[in-house]
Design a protein around this motif. Sequence first.
Motif, PDB file in Angstrom:
ATOM      1  N   GLU A  86      30.067  22.262  51.864  1.00 48.33           N
ATOM      2  CA  GLU A  86      29.417  22.930  53.154  1.00 48.33           C
ATOM      3  C   GLU A  86      30.518  22.140  53.933  1.00 48.33           C
ATOM      4  OE1 GLU A  86      26.158  24.617  54.115  1.00 48.33           O
ATOM      5  OE2 GLU A  86      25.742  25.628  52.712  1.00 48.33           O
ATOM      6  N   ASN A  87      29.763  20.252  53.875  1.00 50.75           N
ATOM      7  CA  ASN A  87      29.984  19.267  54.440  1.00 50.75           C
ATOM      8  C   ASN A  87      31.607  19.449  54.638  1.00 50.75           C
ATOM      9  OD1 ASN A  87      27.455  18.913  55.284  1.00 50.75           O
ATOM     10  ND2 ASN A  87      27.100  17.416  53.040  1.00 50.75           N
ATOM     11  N   LEU A  88      32.265  19.635  53.772  1.00 52.39           N
ATOM     12  CA  LEU A  88      33.709  19.404  54.295  1.00 52.39           C
ATOM     13  C   LEU A  88      34.042  20.377  55.522  1.00 52.39           C
ATOM     14  CD1 LEU A  88      34.817  19.257  49.738  1.00 52.39           C
ATOM     15  CD2 LEU A  88      34.900  17.653  52.221  1.00 52.39           C
ATOM     16  N   GLY A  89      33.549  21.347  55.640  1.00 54.39           N
ATOM     17  CA  GLY A  89      33.929  22.718  56.990  1.00 54.39           C
ATOM     18  C   GLY A  89      34.013  23.906  56.684  1.00 54.39           C
ATOM     19  N   LEU A  90      33.793  23.852  54.991  1.00 51.49           N
ATOM     20  CA  LEU A  90      33.950  25.633  53.966  1.00 51.49           C
ATOM     21  C   LEU A  90      31.906  26.106  54.935  1.00 51.49           C
ATOM     22  CD1 LEU A  90      35.273  24.324  50.731  1.00 51.49           C
ATOM     23  CD2 LEU A  90      36.234  25.243  52.557  1.00 51.49           C
ATOM     24  N   SER A  91      32.676  27.493  55.447  1.00 53.20           N
ATOM     25  CA  SER A  91      31.309  28.105  55.266  1.00 53.20           C
ATOM     26  C   SER A  91      30.974  28.421  53.875  1.00 53.20           C
ATOM     27  CB  SER A  91      32.210  29.841  56.102  1.00 53.20           C
ATOM     28  OG  SER A  91      32.533  30.599  55.308  1.00 53.20           O
ATOM     29  N   LYS A  92      29.107  28.822  54.100  1.00 54.45           N
ATOM     30  CA  LYS A  92      28.182  29.219  52.875  1.00 54.45           C
ATOM     31  C   LYS A  92      29.132  30.203  52.233  1.00 54.45           C
ATOM     32  CE  LYS A  92      23.667  30.097  51.829  1.00 54.45           C
ATOM     33  NZ  LYS A  92      22.558  30.451  52.569  1.00 54.45           N
ATOM     34  N   THR A  93      29.975  31.566  52.600  1.00 57.51           N
ATOM     35  CA  THR A  93      30.703  32.117  52.159  1.00 57.51           C
ATOM     36  C   THR A  93      32.131  31.968  50.981  1.00 57.51           C
ATOM     37  OG1 THR A  93      29.650  33.865  53.808  1.00 57.51           O
ATOM     38  CG2 THR A  93      31.759  34.375  52.335  1.00 57.51           C
ATOM     39  N   THR A  94      32.690  31.024  51.669  1.00 62.49           N
ATOM     40  CA  THR A  94      33.491  29.950  50.972  1.00 62.49           C
ATOM     41  C   THR A  94      33.029  29.451  49.739  1.00 62.49           C
ATOM     42  OG1 THR A  94      34.904  30.182  53.237  1.00 62.49           O
ATOM     43  CG2 THR A  94      35.259  28.533  51.132  1.00 62.49           C
ATOM     44  N   VAL A  95      31.982  28.708  50.578  1.00 61.20           N
ATOM     45  CA  VAL A  95      31.488  28.241  49.240  1.00 61.20           C
ATOM     46  C   VAL A  95      31.068  29.010  47.691  1.00 61.20           C
ATOM     47  CG1 VAL A  95      29.980  26.676  48.383  1.00 61.20           C
ATOM     48  CG2 VAL A  95      30.844  25.811  50.486  1.00 61.20           C
ATOM     49  N   VAL A  96      30.316  30.097  48.190  1.00 64.27           N
ATOM     50  CA  VAL A  96      29.900  30.987  46.843  1.00 64.27           C
ATOM     51  C   VAL A  96      31.536  31.785  45.849  1.00 64.27           C
ATOM     52  CG1 VAL A  96      29.273  33.551  46.466  1.00 64.27           C
ATOM     53  CG2 VAL A  96      27.615  31.802  48.137  1.00 64.27           C
ATOM     54  N   LYS A  97      32.298  31.456  47.022  1.00 61.67           N
ATOM     55  CA  LYS A  97      33.295  32.269  46.060  1.00 61.67           C
ATOM     56  C   LYS A  97      33.726  30.997  45.496  1.00 61.67           C
ATOM     57  CE  LYS A  97      37.318  35.479  46.942  1.00 61.67           C
ATOM     58  NZ  LYS A  97      38.125  35.807  48.152  1.00 61.67           N
ATOM     59  N   LEU A  98      33.734  29.635  45.864  1.00 63.81           N
ATOM     60  CA  LEU A  98      35.192  28.731  45.461  1.00 63.81           C
ATOM     61  C   LEU A  98      34.051  28.522  44.039  1.00 63.81           C
ATOM     62  CD1 LEU A  98      36.828  26.685  45.604  1.00 63.81           C
ATOM     63  CD2 LEU A  98      35.085  25.309  46.734  1.00 63.81           C
ATOM     64  N   VAL A  99      32.661  28.541  44.263  1.00 59.30           N
ATOM     65  CA  VAL A  99      31.702  27.738  42.637  1.00 59.30           C
ATOM     66  C   VAL A  99      32.235  28.716  41.825  1.00 59.30           C
ATOM     67  CG1 VAL A  99      30.721  26.106  44.139  1.00 59.30           C
ATOM     68  CG2 VAL A  99      29.481  28.099  43.644  1.00 59.30           C
ATOM     69  N   SER A 100      31.772  30.150  42.437  1.00 55.29           N
ATOM     70  CA  SER A 100      31.686  31.952  41.571  1.00 55.29           C
ATOM     71  C   SER A 100      33.389  31.376  40.659  1.00 55.29           C
ATOM     72  CB  SER A 100      31.983  32.656  42.056  1.00 55.29           C
ATOM     73  OG  SER A 100      30.440  33.059  43.108  1.00 55.29           O
ATOM     74  N   CYS A 101      34.456  31.029  41.264  1.00 53.00           N
ATOM     75  CA  CYS A 101      35.747  31.086  40.970  1.00 53.00           C
ATOM     76  C   CYS A 101      35.862  29.741  39.907  1.00 53.00           C
ATOM     77  CB  CYS A 101      36.934  31.116  41.347  1.00 53.00           C
ATOM     78  SG  CYS A 101      36.851  32.807  42.206  1.00 53.00           S
ATOM     79  N   CYS A 102      35.366  28.545  40.498  1.00 55.52           N
ATOM     80  CA  CYS A 102      35.108  26.972  39.969  1.00 55.52           C
ATOM     81  C   CYS A 102      34.051  26.553  39.599  1.00 55.52           C
ATOM     82  CB  CYS A 102      36.570  26.582  40.441  1.00 55.52           C
ATOM     83  SG  CYS A 102      38.211  27.256  41.383  1.00 55.52           S
ATOM     84  N   PRO A 103      33.196  26.791  38.796  1.00 55.11           N
ATOM     85  CA  PRO A 103      31.998  26.318  38.778  1.00 55.11           C
ATOM     86  C   PRO A 103      32.699  24.853  38.403  1.00 55.11           C
ATOM     87  CG  PRO A 103      32.839  27.378  37.245  1.00 55.11           C
ATOM     88  CD  PRO A 103      33.342  27.854  36.970  1.00 55.11           C
ATOM     89  N   SER A 104      33.260  24.370  37.767  1.00 49.74           N
ATOM     90  CA  SER A 104      33.321  22.795  37.543  1.00 49.74           C
ATOM     91  C   SER A 104      33.120  22.410  38.306  1.00 49.74           C
ATOM     92  CB  SER A 104      34.825  22.795  36.173  1.00 49.74           C
ATOM     93  OG  SER A 104      36.141  22.958  37.404  1.00 49.74           O
ATOM     94  N   LEU A 105      33.618  22.895  39.847  1.00 52.23           N
ATOM     95  CA  LEU A 105      33.367  21.593  41.061  1.00 52.23           C
ATOM     96  C   LEU A 105      32.343  21.053  41.043  1.00 52.23           C
ATOM     97  CD1 LEU A 105      35.578  23.937  43.837  1.00 52.23           C
ATOM     98  CD2 LEU A 105      36.381  21.903  42.306  1.00 52.23           C
ATOM     99  N   LEU A 106      31.162  21.883  40.387  1.00 55.75           N
ATOM    100  CA  LEU A 106      29.533  21.467  40.942  1.00 55.75           C
ATOM    101  C   LEU A 106      29.290  20.405  39.559  1.00 55.75           C
ATOM    102  CD1 LEU A 106      27.885  24.983  41.528  1.00 55.75           C
ATOM    103  CD2 LEU A 106      28.672  23.044  43.270  1.00 55.75           C
ATOM    104  N   ILE A 107      30.165  19.781  38.823  1.00 54.71           N
ATOM    105  CA  ILE A 107      30.105  19.340  37.130  1.00 54.71           C
ATOM    106  C   ILE A 107      30.475  17.131  38.273  1.00 54.71           C
ATOM    107  CG2 ILE A 107      30.478  18.308  35.376  1.00 54.71           C
ATOM    108  CD1 ILE A 107      31.497  20.750  34.832  1.00 54.71           C
ATOM    109  N   GLY A 108      30.173  16.426  38.591  1.00 55.43           N
ATOM    110  CA  GLY A 108      29.693  14.720  38.930  1.00 55.43           C
ATOM    111  C   GLY A 108      29.476  15.347  40.197  1.00 55.43           C
TER     112      GLY A 108
END
Length: 573
Positions: free
Chosen positions: A204-226
């Motif tokens: 979210e601190n990158l300037g993404l809305s919460k809705t976009t983050v939800v869709k993003l990590v749902s498609c690419c959960p590996s983004l939450l590693i590291g």
Amino acid sequence: MIAQVNKSLVFSPVDIEISYKKQNPFLISLKVQCFCSSRSSQNAKVSHSGSVQSPVTLHSTRVSRVARTDAQRVLFDYLHCTRNFDFNDAEHISKNSPHFIENLLTKIDNDKDVVRLLNKFLRYNPINEFEPFFESLGLRPSEVPSVLPPHLMYLGDNDMLLENFHVLCNYGIPRSKIGRMYKEAREIFGYNYGVLKLKLLAYENLGLSKTTVVKLVSCCPSLLIGGVDREFVNVLGRLNRAGLKNDLIGGYLSAKESYDWKRLIDTVYFLDKVGYSEEQFRDLLKTNPVLVFEGSGKKVYLLFGRLLKLGLKVNEIYSLFTQYPQILSAKRAKNLLRGIHILLGIGMGVEDIANIISTQMELLCSAALKGPVTLRRQFKDKKDSLCQILMENPLELFHLDSKSEVESSKMLSSRGPTNKLEKTAFLLRLGYVENSDEMARALKMFRGRGDQLQERFDCLVQAGLDYNVVSSFIKQAPMVLNQTKDVIEKKIVCLTNLGCSVNSLVAFPSYLCYDMERINLRFRMYIWLKEKGAAKPKLSLSTILACSDARFIKYFVDVHPEGPAMWESLRNT
């Protein structure tokens, strides 16, 4: 006394009752445990993971809706009341694990008393709670065994899994998406308290809305590693430099796709190297984001490389992709590459092939061709004659080699052989699905040649409307394009002269379908009313034009004493 108890001994319900009268409570609990163990060893097998496996019973043939509903209620009561699950968790699991429910019903042989029999079964046979839990998170039954934790049966024994699961739920990620996240990035479910929440907030601190983050990590959960993924940040930065907002990336992502951010940024850099300007890159993403995002840019290298080898210039390729955005759909890209292969296979020069691609892109993308062998056989291997014919009239390629010869002959007959293909290509650019019922209806609904439809469409874009917006409202009101370009231009000029913005067509595209007499008459009456202070200053186009004559007279003519006279004067004029 405990050491003397034989574990293989079978106690009946009568034994338990006698024990209650004669012996101490500790021995009673010991005998009940032995009873359950021996009974379950006879009637059911317990897997190493703790799940109960039983022989198929009468319920394996068909499960009634009533029985299934009763079983869901029993499982909910077991999870919520007996195992102390949160209400929402217990309800979701019981209602979204149909395969587990059906297996549970195979443990009883009477669907008339499901509640009592299943309650009795669960009283003596603990279940592996991970099985219905993972199924309820969207995993297929065949995928569940591979994710079951060894040596655990109870969800409460893995408190970090539950904690991170609840963090994702509370953040807004649908439960049905979490199963995929667990399968692809299991590490995130082992984070300590508060860690996962901080990782979500970092995006979210990158300037993404919460809705976009939800869709993003749902498609690419590996983004939450590291830490925050550096390659993703680079992609985001490239979009920003092209003048695109951060949240637009959410519209480019598909839940069915997996994304390789390193390959994506390599694709973007490739486009930079071949000469794409910021404006070209921005326009390309707006009209055809699939170019970069579907397959993480794999199609870019394949098609660009092939077209560059044929001698097409970068600007020419850019023009082709902009003009025919559907070119990168799986089927059409395959048709195009196959068409190139066929032309190379019959010995045609690369310059001549490039010329055919530039002029017949729609046909190459839409037609499924057999192959070079068929063409050579028809011309008895006279390659020079064949190439000469195709260079003079490329349409012969589709007449001679189309897999659907009947359809091909119809398309190439009489008035302009490309009429239907041109119209089809135009509709595909609007987003219609090839060979669908919607496409068939649209072909009948749109009147005019493909080039005429494109000309009318371009007229709307040139008036100041966004390409995607025009595509959307044309699908809502296709009759707009059944008018000539001159008529459309006159109506747009009339609209602006009346003080309305061209963007007002987005809410009411049907404005362009009304005749000029109705438009002029009603708007002049409305303007007169505004000057008299008898009408609201800003009314929508639909309010003025869409109502019947009787309703218009009631609300726009009779509301002023001089209204009827003015109305008659305007009509006579």
